[in-house]
Each structure stands twice: as C-alpha cells, then as structure tokens.
Scaffold this motif. Structure first.
Motif, short mmCIF file in Angstrom:
data_model
loop_
_atom_site.label_atom_id
_atom_site.label_comp_id
_atom_site.label_asym_id
_atom_site.label_seq_id
_atom_site.Cartn_x
_atom_site.Cartn_y
_atom_site.Cartn_z
N HIS A 92 -18.25 -4.07 32.83
CA HIS A 92 -19.16 -5.20 32.67
C HIS A 92 -20.34 -5.15 33.64
CE1 HIS A 92 -16.00 -7.93 30.51
NE2 HIS A 92 -16.57 -7.05 29.71
N GLU A 93 -20.13 -4.58 34.80
CA GLU A 93 -21.25 -4.42 35.73
C GLU A 93 -22.34 -3.54 35.12
OE1 GLU A 93 -21.20 -5.43 39.78
OE2 GLU A 93 -21.05 -6.83 38.09
N VAL A 94 -21.91 -2.58 34.29
CA VAL A 94 -22.85 -1.65 33.66
C VAL A 94 -23.45 -2.23 32.38
CG1 VAL A 94 -23.06 0.64 32.60
CG2 VAL A 94 -21.70 0.34 34.68
N THR A 95 -22.65 -3.04 31.65
CA THR A 95 -23.14 -3.56 30.36
C THR A 95 -23.82 -4.92 30.48
OG1 THR A 95 -21.03 -4.66 29.82
CG2 THR A 95 -21.30 -2.35 29.13
N ARG A 96 -23.79 -5.51 31.66
CA ARG A 96 -24.45 -6.82 31.82
C ARG A 96 -25.95 -6.68 31.53
NH1 ARG A 96 -24.03 -10.92 37.06
NH2 ARG A 96 -25.13 -12.68 36.06
N ASN A 97 -26.44 -7.54 30.66
CA ASN A 97 -27.85 -7.57 30.23
C ASN A 97 -28.28 -6.32 29.45
OD1 ASN A 97 -28.25 -10.11 31.47
ND2 ASN A 97 -28.66 -9.12 33.44
N PHE A 98 -27.32 -5.49 29.08
CA PHE A 98 -27.59 -4.32 28.25
C PHE A 98 -27.48 -4.77 26.79
CE2 PHE A 98 -26.57 -0.37 26.02
CZ PHE A 98 -27.42 0.55 26.63
N LYS A 99 -28.48 -4.47 25.98
CA LYS A 99 -28.50 -4.95 24.60
C LYS A 99 -28.37 -3.79 23.63
CE LYS A 99 -31.13 -7.86 21.36
NZ LYS A 99 -29.95 -8.65 21.01
N VAL A 100 -27.58 -4.00 22.57
CA VAL A 100 -27.45 -3.01 21.51
C VAL A 100 -27.92 -3.61 20.20
CG1 VAL A 100 -25.60 -1.65 22.56
CG2 VAL A 100 -25.01 -3.67 21.21
N ASN B 21 -23.27 -7.72 21.06
CA ASN B 21 -23.85 -8.51 22.13
C ASN B 21 -23.15 -9.86 22.23
OD1 ASN B 21 -26.25 -6.62 22.47
ND2 ASN B 21 -26.54 -7.25 20.35
N GLY B 22 -22.86 -10.28 23.45
CA GLY B 22 -22.18 -11.56 23.61
C GLY B 22 -21.88 -11.85 25.05
N TRP B 23 -21.09 -12.89 25.27
CA TRP B 23 -20.66 -13.26 26.62
C TRP B 23 -19.64 -12.23 27.10
CZ3 TRP B 23 -19.45 -18.68 24.34
CH2 TRP B 23 -20.66 -19.38 24.16
N LEU B 24 -19.83 -11.72 28.31
CA LEU B 24 -18.91 -10.71 28.85
C LEU B 24 -17.48 -11.24 28.92
CD1 LEU B 24 -21.02 -9.08 31.72
CD2 LEU B 24 -20.95 -8.50 29.28
N CYS B 25 -17.35 -12.54 29.11
CA CYS B 25 -16.00 -13.10 29.24
C CYS B 25 -15.23 -13.06 27.92
CB CYS B 25 -16.04 -14.52 29.79
SG CYS B 25 -17.06 -15.68 28.86
N CYS B 26 -15.89 -12.72 26.81
CA CYS B 26 -15.16 -12.51 25.56
C CYS B 26 -14.11 -11.40 25.74
CB CYS B 26 -16.12 -12.14 24.43
SG CYS B 26 -17.09 -13.50 23.77
N ASP B 27 -14.49 -10.33 26.44
CA ASP B 27 -13.55 -9.23 26.68
C ASP B 27 -12.38 -9.69 27.54
OD1 ASP B 27 -14.91 -7.31 25.20
OD2 ASP B 27 -16.06 -6.58 26.92
N VAL C 116 -22.83 -18.22 32.39
CA VAL C 116 -22.05 -17.25 31.62
C VAL C 116 -22.85 -15.96 31.51
CG1 VAL C 116 -20.92 -16.78 29.41
CG2 VAL C 116 -20.96 -19.11 30.31
N ARG C 117 -22.25 -14.85 31.93
CA ARG C 117 -22.92 -13.54 31.87
C ARG C 117 -22.98 -13.04 30.43
NH1 ARG C 117 -18.89 -10.35 35.09
NH2 ARG C 117 -17.58 -11.95 34.15
N HIS C 118 -24.06 -12.34 30.11
CA HIS C 118 -24.28 -11.86 28.75
C HIS C 118 -24.58 -10.37 28.79
CE1 HIS C 118 -26.22 -11.40 24.79
NE2 HIS C 118 -25.59 -12.52 24.45
N GLY C 119 -24.24 -9.68 27.73
CA GLY C 119 -24.54 -8.25 27.64
C GLY C 119 -23.79 -7.61 26.50
N ALA C 120 -23.65 -6.30 26.54
CA ALA C 120 -22.90 -5.56 25.51
C ALA C 120 -21.41 -5.69 25.81
CB ALA C 120 -23.32 -4.10 25.49
N ILE C 121 -20.64 -6.02 24.78
CA ILE C 121 -19.20 -6.22 24.96
C ILE C 121 -18.42 -5.32 23.99
CG2 ILE C 121 -19.39 -8.55 25.86
CD1 ILE C 121 -18.73 -9.62 23.08
N HIS C 122 -17.19 -5.04 24.35
CA HIS C 122 -16.29 -4.19 23.55
C HIS C 122 -15.64 -5.02 22.45
CE1 HIS C 122 -12.61 -1.99 22.55
NE2 HIS C 122 -13.06 -0.93 23.19
N ALA D 23 -17.29 -11.49 40.41
CA ALA D 23 -16.72 -12.83 40.22
C ALA D 23 -16.76 -13.27 38.76
CB ALA D 23 -17.48 -13.84 41.08
N ILE D 24 -15.79 -14.10 38.40
CA ILE D 24 -15.77 -14.78 37.12
C ILE D 24 -16.14 -16.24 37.40
CG2 ILE D 24 -14.40 -15.39 35.09
CD1 ILE D 24 -12.46 -13.13 35.89
N SER D 25 -17.18 -16.74 36.79
CA SER D 25 -17.63 -18.11 37.08
C SER D 25 -16.61 -19.12 36.57
CB SER D 25 -18.99 -18.37 36.43
OG SER D 25 -18.86 -18.50 35.02
#
Length: 333
Positions: A137-145, A228-234, A196-202, A268-270
C-alpha cells in the motif's frame, strides 16, 4: 458446421510449444493445466524454472485492463514488493493473443510465486502478512490504473442488480442482501474522505492468493480484480476472510491483532479506516456474489445455487452480528 462455443479449454501441450517459441525456452518445456474458471491457469516448467500462464476467458478483461494490471505489477516489482510479475517475450511483449474457437483470447506468462498456500497460518505469519500488505500500500497509494473504480455503485448497486436477476426470487437471503446494500450505501456516504487513503488496490488478498515460504517470505499474486479505491478495502477483505476461515473466535482475534500490528509497524491505519473495515468486508462479499452471478457460464455453475447463497449470507450475518451492524429491511425506518 462447427457448433459455436462460449468457452474452450486450450490444449496444454500446444500452449507449451507456443510459450517455448515465444519466450526462448528449452525444447524440454512442459505445460500442464491446473485450474479452469474465470481465467484458465497453466504451469509451465523449463528445467528448474517454473512459470504460470494465465489465459483470460473471452471478453473478461480488455487488452487495456490487462495492460494496466501488468503496469501495476511492474511498478510493485520495481519497488521490491514480492508479487508474481509478468514475463516479457523475446520481443519485449507481455500480452499474447490467440484465436480460440470462441474468439480472440489473451494470455500472460507470470513468474512463479515460491512457497505454498497455507490456509491455517499462525499468528506470527499473520503479522508478516500485515507488513507485506502495508508495504504494498505504501507503493500503490495515489497510484492510479485505467481500470474499475471501486465505490458504492461498483461494489453494491450493480452486484445487487446481478444477484436479484440471477436468483429471480424474493427469498430471505435476497432480501438480506438488499437490506445490507441499502445500509452500506448510506454508510459510504458518511465517509470522511480526507481520512481514508486512496490508490490502486488488489481487492482479493487472502490465503488463496498468496504463497508462504517460511513465516516471513510472502508473495502475493492474482491481481485480476485490481482497480482504484480505498486502500483499506484490502485490509477489510483480508480481515473478513480471516474471520471466515478461523471459526474459533480466540484464534481469529489473535491473528487479527497480529495482522494489524504488522501492518501498523509499516504505516498507520486511520480511525476512519478502522471504522470502515466491517462495512467494507460485507460490501466486497456482495461484490463477489455479483461476480459469481455474472460469470455463471464460466466458473461458478457447480456451486452457485440457493444453498450457496444461504452460506454466503450466513457468513455475512455472522460478521454483521460480530461487529454490531444493524441491517433493517428496505423501507423500514
């Protein structure tokens, strides 16, 4: 005439010869089918080297969607995240196309994830899974596909339509999915987006999509549902699956606590993300129920019936009860 087909299983032998030529593998290369379904997977072996060949079913993913999945995987590989990554052929191409009886299908050769699937891993392993996900998630944060955006429409509204159309009845289980969707849509609207952090998610991280080599070496694969979505989905989906595969409550709590500690050792997880975890867990289960209803012809027709729906809804109800989520029938105030 040759009768039309909706899906074919391509010859493993001929795929082996195809891959051998395309990737400059040796004449001793073998290819064996080990899984059919939404996509078909083959193991390619060349001496000591192993690979996975994924053959996408017709019209499941566009060439652009596949290319974006591979771009994400190469991005993760470049940042030293343990994933099964795509292999380029002798001309530098990652995606192959072939004329199957039903139409043009795409395939990709992936690196082999060392280790094995372990459904009943320890709390210590759960800690390292948390770390691995957090680093990802550190790498995919704000990364868009250029793929699907996971939101209330794609996770809830559309899957509910597909589920109701497939089951064609108003059983208690369908009513539950409808009431859960109504509740969750309202919860989505309440989210404080800045927290809520956003980016590319699995979107499909659980034991079935990772290999363990020892307790600390974890490789994640099968990014077929990335978007693309909230990282906390994973985090939510892994948590829900941890609950589903560990019926002993104490065992589940130990592994969950260890997983979250491992994750927060990295980042951290908010509090808002933590609040969302139970909600998103059910939302993603509803999403996958919709996927199963959509892809009945390709992979889920063996088990997709009213009994399966009862099992899925039963799991969602247990999770809702565990987290004190109160779903009311639609229309009840």
């Amino acid at each position: 005439m040759t009768f039309p087909v909706t899906e074919s299983t391509l010859s493993a032998f001929d795929l082996g010869k195809f891959v051998e030529k395309k990737y400059h593998l040796s004449s001793g290369t073998t290819c064996t089918l080990f899984r059919t379904g939404m996509n078909h997977s083959y193991q390619v072996t060349d001496g000591e080297s192993k690979f996975i060949l994924r053959v996408y079913t017709l019209n499941w993913r566009t060439q652009t969607e596949i290319a974006e999945e591979l771009r994400l995987l190469n991005h993760l590989k470049q940042h030293a995240i343990n994933v099964a990554f795509p292999i380029a052929d002798r001309e530098g191409h990652f995606i192959q196309s072939m004329n199957a009886p039903e139409g043009v299908r795409y395939c990709v050769l992936f690196s082999f994830a060392e280790g094995e699937k372990v459904s009943k891993f320890t709390a210590a392993t759960s800690y390292y899974i948390g770390q691995t996900m957090a680093r990802l998630h550190e790498v995919t944060r704000n990364f868009k596909v250029d793929r699907v955006n996971y939101n209330s429409k794609s996770l809830l509204v559309d899957p509910l339509i597909r589920t109701k159309a497939f089951f064609k009845n108003t059983s208690d289980e369908v009513k539950f999915v409808e009431s859960a969707t109504d509740y969750l849509k309202k919860e989505f609207d309440k989210v404080t987006l800045n927290d809520v952090r956003h980016g590319a998610i699995h979107l499909d991280i659980w034991f079935d999509n990772m290999h363990l080599k020892g307790e600390e070496n974890i490789t994640i694969f099968d990014f077929d549902f990335c978007g693309n979505g909230w990282l906390c989905c994973d985090i939510a989906y892994f948590t829900f699956q941890l609950f589903n595969t560990n019926p002993d409550e104490n065992d589940f709590k130990q592994k969950l606590e260890s997983f979250l500690k491992g994750y927060e050792k990295v980042t951290a997880i908010s509090e808002e993300e933590k609040r969302l975890l139970p909600i998103l867990g059910i939302a993603i289960f509803i999403f996958y129920l919709g996927v199963q209803c959509t892809t009945f012809d390709t992979w889920s027709n063996i088990f997709l019936n009213n009994d399966h729906l009862k099992r899925v809804v039963g799991t969602m109800k247990r999770w809702a009860d565990y987290n004190n989520l109160q779903f009311k029938p639609v229309g009840v105030i």
